[in-house]
Design a protein around this motif. Structure first.
Motif, PDB file in Angstrom:
ATOM      1  N   UNK A   1      68.335  45.635  92.134  1.00 41.38           N
ATOM      2  CA  UNK A   1      67.942  44.586  91.203  1.00 41.38           C
ATOM      3  C   UNK A   1      67.395  43.364  91.926  1.00 41.38           C
ATOM      4  N   UNK A   2      67.867  43.115  93.149  1.00 37.97           N
ATOM      5  CA  UNK A   2      67.437  41.928  93.871  1.00 37.97           C
ATOM      6  C   UNK A   2      66.106  42.116  94.597  1.00 37.97           C
ATOM      7  N   UNK A   3      65.597  43.336  94.623  1.00 34.31           N
ATOM      8  CA  UNK A   3      64.330  43.595  95.291  1.00 34.31           C
ATOM      9  C   UNK A   3      63.174  43.009  94.498  1.00 34.31           C
ATOM     10  N   UNK A   4      62.277  42.381  95.199  1.00 34.74           N
ATOM     11  CA  UNK A   4      61.021  41.930  94.595  1.00 34.74           C
ATOM     12  C   UNK A   4      59.915  42.502  95.465  1.00 34.74           C
ATOM     13  N   UNK A   5      59.700  43.802  95.306  1.00 34.12           N
ATOM     14  CA  UNK A   5      58.695  44.462  96.130  1.00 34.12           C
ATOM     15  C   UNK A   5      57.856  45.381  95.276  1.00 34.12           C
ATOM     16  N   UNK A   6      56.728  45.715  95.828  1.00 34.70           N
ATOM     17  CA  UNK A   6      55.816  46.663  95.208  1.00 34.70           C
ATOM     18  C   UNK A   6      55.640  47.827  96.168  1.00 34.70           C
ATOM     19  N   UNK A   7      55.762  49.038  95.652  1.00 34.52           N
ATOM     20  CA  UNK A   7      55.427  50.225  96.424  1.00 34.52           C
ATOM     21  C   UNK A   7      54.034  50.625  95.971  1.00 34.52           C
ATOM     22  N   UNK A   8      53.129  50.724  96.948  1.00 34.65           N
ATOM     23  CA  UNK A   8      51.733  51.029  96.634  1.00 34.65           C
ATOM     24  C   UNK A   8      51.139  51.885  97.746  1.00 34.65           C
TER      25      UNK A   8
ATOM     26  N   UNK B   1      67.447  48.710  99.936  1.00 32.54           N
ATOM     27  CA  UNK B   1      66.798  49.535  98.925  1.00 32.54           C
ATOM     28  C   UNK B   1      65.328  49.797  99.168  1.00 32.54           C
ATOM     29  N   UNK B   2      64.803  49.335 100.282  1.00 27.56           N
ATOM     30  CA  UNK B   2      63.373  49.522 100.578  1.00 27.56           C
ATOM     31  C   UNK B   2      63.066  51.001 100.798  1.00 27.56           C
ATOM     32  N   UNK B   3      63.848  51.641 101.640  1.00 24.49           N
ATOM     33  CA  UNK B   3      63.654  53.071 101.893  1.00 24.49           C
ATOM     34  C   UNK B   3      63.817  53.882 100.626  1.00 24.49           C
ATOM     35  N   UNK B   4      64.768  53.513  99.802  1.00 23.26           N
ATOM     36  CA  UNK B   4      65.003  54.212  98.547  1.00 23.26           C
ATOM     37  C   UNK B   4      63.821  54.069  97.597  1.00 23.26           C
ATOM     38  N   UNK B   5      63.272  52.870  97.495  1.00 29.72           N
ATOM     39  CA  UNK B   5      62.107  52.649  96.638  1.00 29.72           C
ATOM     40  C   UNK B   5      60.916  53.478  97.128  1.00 29.72           C
TER      41      UNK B   5
END
Length: 185
Positions: free
Chosen positions: A7-14, A108-112
């Motif tokens: 929930x705290x992630x503010x990222x875009x996977x592109x 959570x970056x790897x998970x995303x």
């Protein structure tokens, strides 16, 4: 990954772009030089990483980045899929690779990245994804893959030698789409 971390992630996977190559190369170089996730001993330069990126895209496979705060350009990690093996009978099976910026693990970056990679590859009609994890002590990668449904497929003991020690390769596997329940299209 905990729900609060996600929930705290503010990222875009592109999809990765050419401008992302310097950041991708820097992340990978750190892992080559200081870790055991990759069995490469010397980090490839930007030109080689550009070649790998272009080759992945030419194969019709995804090469993704996680960008911090959409539009910021700060790359927190990358992931891509590659053919598991070159022989034709393997054409429905892919191998995944996921690398996160040093110091940014556990957020959570790897998970995303892995979640999006799995979704895209299943949508392309692939049936299996294999993780070849550098070293049986790489608990974070093993846990990441297990959280996304990968199961243990075996361990090759002491098949690599890096940083003065023998390293295992851990194999994990995930069925994509219908997996082996039906023949491929």
């Amino acid at each position: 990954m905990s729900d609060s971390a996600a929930a705290s992630l503010d990222l875009t996977v592109r999809q990765a772009e050419d401008d992302d190559i310097p950041a991708i190369q820097a992340i990978y170089a750190h892992h080559v030089l200081h870790g055991v996730a990759s069995f490469e001993l010397e980090p490839p330069d930007q030109a080689e990483m550009q070649r790998r990126h272009a080759g992945t895209l030419a194969s019709g496979l995804p090469f993704l980045v996680a960008e911090d705060r959409p539009g910021s350009g700060a790359i927190l990690g990358f992931a891509y899929a590659a053919s598991y093996r070159a022989r034709p009978a393997y054409r429905w099976t892919l191998e995944d690779s996921v690398y996160v910026l040093p110091g940014a693990g556990g957020k959570g970056i790897g998970s995303a990245l892995l979640s999006e990679l799995i979704t895209l590859c299943a949508g392309l009609g692939y049936r299996q994804m294999v993780a070849v994890i550098g070293d049986s002590a790489n608990e974070s990668s093993i846990r990441l893959h297990a959280r996304h449904g990968f199961s243990d497929a075996g361990v090759l003991k002491a098949v690599g030698f890096k940083h003065g020690r023998w390293l295992d390769s851990v194999f994990m596997q995930l069925a994509l789409g219908p997996g082996d329940e039906t023949p491929p299209d």
